[in-house]
Scaffold this active site. Structure first.
Site, PDB file in Angstrom:
ATOM      1  CB  SER A  16     -13.463 -37.409  33.688  1.00  0.00           C
ATOM      2  OG  SER A  16     -12.804 -37.555  32.451  1.00  0.00           O
ATOM      3  N   GLY A  74      -7.703 -57.634  17.850  1.00  0.00           N
ATOM      4  CA  GLY A  74      -7.576 -56.243  17.421  1.00  0.00           C
ATOM      5  C   GLY A  74      -6.132 -55.785  17.287  1.00  0.00           C
ATOM      6  CB  SER A 112      -4.044 -42.425  17.605  1.00  0.00           C
ATOM      7  OG  SER A 112      -3.725 -43.789  17.606  1.00  0.00           O
ATOM      8  CE  LYS A 114      -7.664 -39.875  19.739  1.00  0.00           C
ATOM      9  NZ  LYS A 114      -7.698 -38.565  20.390  1.00  0.00           N
ATOM     10  CE1 TYR A 172      -8.159 -43.052  21.717  1.00  0.00           C
ATOM     11  CE2 TYR A 172      -6.960 -44.604  20.321  1.00  0.00           C
ATOM     12  CZ  TYR A 172      -7.002 -43.423  21.043  1.00  0.00           C
ATOM     13  OH  TYR A 172      -5.896 -42.623  21.088  1.00  0.00           O
ATOM     14  CG  ASP A 177     -17.221 -32.464  29.949  1.00  0.00           C
ATOM     15  OD1 ASP A 177     -17.462 -33.503  30.574  1.00  0.00           O
ATOM     16  OD2 ASP A 177     -17.096 -32.419  28.702  1.00  0.00           O
ATOM     17  CG  ASN A 196       2.762 -47.959  20.752  1.00  0.00           C
ATOM     18  OD1 ASN A 196       2.553 -47.759  19.558  1.00  0.00           O
ATOM     19  ND2 ASN A 196       2.166 -48.933  21.409  1.00  0.00           N
ATOM     20  CE  LYS A 235      -5.249 -42.032  29.057  1.00  0.00           C
ATOM     21  NZ  LYS A 235      -3.972 -41.546  29.486  1.00  0.00           N
ATOM     22  N   GLY A 263      -3.696 -34.297  31.790  1.00  0.00           N
ATOM     23  CA  GLY A 263      -3.439 -35.703  31.458  1.00  0.00           C
ATOM     24  C   GLY A 263      -1.954 -35.988  31.241  1.00  0.00           C
TER      25      GLY A 263
HETATM   26  N1  UDP Z   1       0.951 -56.271  25.120  1.00  0.00           N
HETATM   27  C1  UDP Z   1       1.250 -57.500  25.717  1.00  0.00           C
HETATM   28  N2  UDP Z   1       0.871 -57.684  27.008  1.00  0.00           N
HETATM   29  C2  UDP Z   1       0.213 -56.742  27.730  1.00  0.00           C
HETATM   30  C3  UDP Z   1      -0.089 -55.488  27.117  1.00  0.00           C
HETATM   31  C4  UDP Z   1       0.299 -55.303  25.811  1.00  0.00           C
HETATM   32  O1  UDP Z   1       1.833 -58.375  25.092  1.00  0.00           O
HETATM   33  O2  UDP Z   1      -0.122 -57.008  28.897  1.00  0.00           O
HETATM   34  C5  UDP Z   1       1.336 -56.034  23.715  1.00  0.00           C
HETATM   35  C6  UDP Z   1       0.158 -55.759  22.803  1.00  0.00           C
HETATM   36  O3  UDP Z   1      -0.413 -56.984  22.365  1.00  0.00           O
HETATM   37  C7  UDP Z   1       0.837 -54.975  21.677  1.00  0.00           C
HETATM   38  C8  UDP Z   1       1.978 -54.231  22.391  1.00  0.00           C
HETATM   39  O4  UDP Z   1       2.151 -54.896  23.655  1.00  0.00           O
HETATM   40  O5  UDP Z   1       1.403 -55.868  20.765  1.00  0.00           O
HETATM   41  C9  UDP Z   1       1.657 -52.785  22.638  1.00  0.00           C
HETATM   42  O6  UDP Z   1       0.375 -52.723  23.217  1.00  0.00           O
HETATM   43  P1  UDP Z   1      -0.222 -51.404  23.837  1.00  0.00           P
HETATM   44  O7  UDP Z   1      -1.585 -51.725  24.369  1.00  0.00           O
HETATM   45  O8  UDP Z   1       0.748 -50.787  24.779  1.00  0.00           O
HETATM   46  O9  UDP Z   1      -0.324 -50.391  22.609  1.00  0.00           O
HETATM   47  P2  UDP Z   1      -1.102 -50.491  21.213  1.00  0.00           P
HETATM   48  O10 UDP Z   1      -0.032 -50.507  20.176  1.00  0.00           O
HETATM   49  O11 UDP Z   1      -1.944 -51.707  21.210  1.00  0.00           O
HETATM   50  O12 UDP Z   1      -1.889 -49.238  21.170  1.00  0.00           O
END
Ligand code: UDP
Length: 333
Positions: A37, A294, A128, A157, A153, A61, A178, A88, A13
């Site tokens: 996968s 979320g 995470s 974790k 998810y 697996d 991130n 993930k 990965g």
């Molecule tokens: N985000 C966004 N547009 C997108 C994808 C993500 O504005 O098309 C924002 C998302 O709302 C968050 C930030 O980018 O505030 C990081 O999102 P990501 O899904 O990369 O990581 P997360 O912290 O949610 O795991």
């Protein structure tokens, strides 16, 4: 050279493959199990090209007790396990929670059973910052309690960390913020079959023309420019932290701990897009959209604990992360 054996589940990965390279370069012998996968054999061959050596790979697996048992038997002396293998996608976990609970928990339970029966006592777990939910204080440190998980998810974790905590095995949970970027060679990277829903991969798809445009999810948050704030960490720095965690766990007895793995700096969504355009000298088409459900308003790490205890510090710049992410996207297509 007498290398110690490190079993890496999910080694094909994104973060796993970068860790293979760093493990090998630090004198370890990584052994990969991955069911492919949501990853790719290209990441194994890419890692082999970088280290100029073959990597033992088992297409297995992690929830398959018999097959996993065979690997443990065949390899005999496994010194530590790094457990990346898991589903993930936050978004998919909301649609199919059972799939996430069943796979992510069952694979860890299988692994712990086998580690116990084969006398393998050290595990590094891929966790995470989602375990914190919405933290009360920022930057968040490891003393903060687990908050309400924002998705199944995130809940897996939390449950996995608790399972490890209850086991008798020495453990280090690494709580990623991130991850961004790719290896400078562009030979390994994110090969997930999942449609990306993380910010930087989406920006890359807009840049490549795969998507026409993107949305910023909300600009009415209480942050520097109204967009959400996150802590973006270069995947190579992240991979190196796994090696330091392995060094630490092998040189100490009775370890049960967790470390934040972030840079410690909050960056807004708008700042990510602006920097991406500047670093890669291109224009991204985007619009302001509604909040994504979320999403936490802002989260970034206090990384003092891992600085002090493992001597880990991030060294790769945010800009190099955005540059290498784009280089990977161009080569991937
Ligand atoms: N985000 C966004 N547009 C997108 C994808 C993500 O504005 O098309 C924002 C998302 O709302 C968050 C930030 O980018 O505030 C990081 O999102 P990501 O899904 O990369 O990581 P997360 O912290 O949610 O795991």
């Amino acid at each position: 050279m007498n290398r110690k054996n490190i079993l890496v589940t999910g080694g094909a990965g994104y973060i796993g493959s970068h860790t293979l390279v760093e493990l090998y370069n630090s004198g370890y012998k990584p052994i990969v199990v991955d069911n492919l996968s949501n990853s790719s054999l290209n990441n194994i061959t890419g890692a082999e090209q970088i280290i100029k050596s073959k990597i033992d790979f088992y297409k297995v697996d992690c929830t398959d007790f018999e097959q996993m048992n065979k690997v443990f038997k065949e390899k005999k002396n496994i010194d530590a396990v790094i457990h990346f293998a898991a589903f993930k996608s936050v978004e998919e976990s909301v649609r199919h929670p059972d799939k996430y609970f069943s796979n992510n928990i069952r694979s860890l339970e299988t692994l712990i059973d086998l580690m116990n029966s084969h006398n393998v006592n050290n595990i590094i777990f891929s966790s995470s910052c989602t375990v914190y939910g919405t933290p009360e204080f920022l930057p968040v440190n490891e003393l903060a309690p687990f908050g309400k998980a924002e998705s199944p998810y995130g809940e897996t974790k939390q449950l996995c960390e608790k399972l490890i905590e209850k086991s008798t095995i020495n453990s280090i949970s690494l709580r990623y913020f991130n991850p961004v970027g790719s290896h400078p060679t562009s030979l390994i990277g994110d090969c997930s079959a999942d449609k990306p829903n993380n910010l930087v991969p989406i920006i890359c798809e807009v840049a490549s023309g795969k998507r026409e445009s993107m949305q910023i999810f909300g600009n009415d948050y209480n942050t520097i420019d109204g967009t959400c704030v996150r802590d973006y960490i270069h995947v190579v720095d992240l991979a190196k932290a796994h090696v330091m965690a392995v060094n630490h766990i092998l040189n100490n007895t009775k370890i049960k701990t967790a470390y934040n793995l972030g840079v410690g700096k909050g960056v807004s969504v708008q700042e990510v897009i602006d920097s991406f355009q500047k670093v890669n000298n291109l224009k991204i088409s985007y619009e302001l959209g509604p909040r994504r459900s979320g999403d936490v308003e802002k989260i970034y790490s206090d990384n003092t604990k891992i600085n002090d205890e493992l001597g880990w510090f991030p060294v790769m710049s945010f800009e190099s992360g955005l540059e290498s992410a784009w280089n990977w996207e161009k080569l991937k297509n």
